[in-house]
Design a protein around this motif. Structure first.
Motif, short mmCIF file in Angstrom:
data_model
loop_
_atom_site.label_atom_id
_atom_site.label_comp_id
_atom_site.label_asym_id
_atom_site.label_seq_id
_atom_site.Cartn_x
_atom_site.Cartn_y
_atom_site.Cartn_z
N PHE A 98 0.82 -1.21 0.00
CA PHE A 98 0.00 0.00 0.00
C PHE A 98 0.86 1.27 0.00
O PHE A 98 0.46 2.29 -0.55
N SER A 99 2.04 1.21 0.60
CA SER A 99 2.95 2.35 0.56
C SER A 99 3.43 2.60 -0.86
O SER A 99 3.49 3.75 -1.31
N THR A 100 3.76 1.53 -1.57
CA THR A 100 4.20 1.65 -2.96
C THR A 100 3.07 2.20 -3.82
O THR A 100 3.28 3.10 -4.64
N ALA A 101 1.86 1.69 -3.62
CA ALA A 101 0.71 2.16 -4.40
C ALA A 101 0.45 3.64 -4.14
O ALA A 101 0.16 4.40 -5.07
N GLU A 102 0.59 4.07 -2.88
CA GLU A 102 0.37 5.48 -2.57
C GLU A 102 1.45 6.37 -3.20
O GLU A 102 1.17 7.44 -3.71
N ALA A 103 2.69 5.88 -3.17
CA ALA A 103 3.80 6.66 -3.76
C ALA A 103 3.62 6.80 -5.26
O ALA A 103 3.95 7.84 -5.83
N GLU A 104 3.09 5.76 -5.91
CA GLU A 104 2.90 5.80 -7.36
C GLU A 104 1.79 6.77 -7.76
O GLU A 104 1.81 7.32 -8.85
N THR A 105 0.81 6.95 -6.87
CA THR A 105 -0.31 7.87 -7.20
C THR A 105 -0.01 9.30 -6.80
O THR A 105 -0.76 10.20 -7.15
N ALA A 106 1.06 9.50 -6.03
CA ALA A 106 1.39 10.87 -5.56
C ALA A 106 2.09 11.67 -6.62
O ALA A 106 2.55 11.27 -7.60
#
Length: 150
Positions: free
Chosen positions: A142-150
């Motif tokens: 979920f951290s990776t997914a959030e970083a990709e959408t930021a």
């Protein structure tokens, strides 16, 4: 079950899960409102006590918390709060009456509320047994997914 009560700037969240029989198995995941274990324990003990009986001992990793008292009085009974450098520093152990215990995964204070909420939702939606490696994997995903959408 989710515990919500305002403490500091974050609302603590607690979700129970099925404990894995493997090493690192956990009974719940928790986002405390701060890294002050002494301030966070009373609410946690009230909820966990319904699961394992009155808590008599808490074992925590001192690398994850600020200075914590060695004892706490709850309902007229002393609770031992012991620092111990654990292999899995993200957990705390609570020992209740009749040798029942609970292992709680504690989210790092550096986690964003959005990521924690997604992990807690995943735990709620799953019947699979949980352990620290599964929770670390979810946090990373979920951290990776959030970083990709930021």
């Amino acid at each position: 079950m989710v515990l919500n009560s305002p403490v500091a700037n974050k609302a603590p969240r607690l979700v129970f899960c099925n404990r894995s029989a493997t090493r690192g198995g956990v009974d719940a995941a928790w986002l405390p409102g701060s890294n002050n274990l002494g301030a966070e324990l009373p609410d946690l003990l009230a909820v966990i006590g319904s699961m394992i009986g009155e808590v008599r001992r808490v074992v925590y990793d001192p690398r994850s918390w600020t200075k914590t008292p060695s004892r706490m009085i709850r309902r007229g009974v002393a609770i031992s709060i012991d620092p111990y450098p654990m292999v899995t520093c993200e957990t705390i152990y609570l020992i209740g009456t009749h040798s029942r215990d609970a292992v709680i995964y504690v989210f790092p204070q550096t986690c964003t509320t959005a990521i924690v909420d997604r992990v807690l939702d995943a735990i709620r939606d799953s019947d699979a047994p949980m352990d620290t490696s599964v929770l670390r994997h979810l946090l990373g995903r979920f951290s990776t997914a959030e970083a990709e959408t930021a």
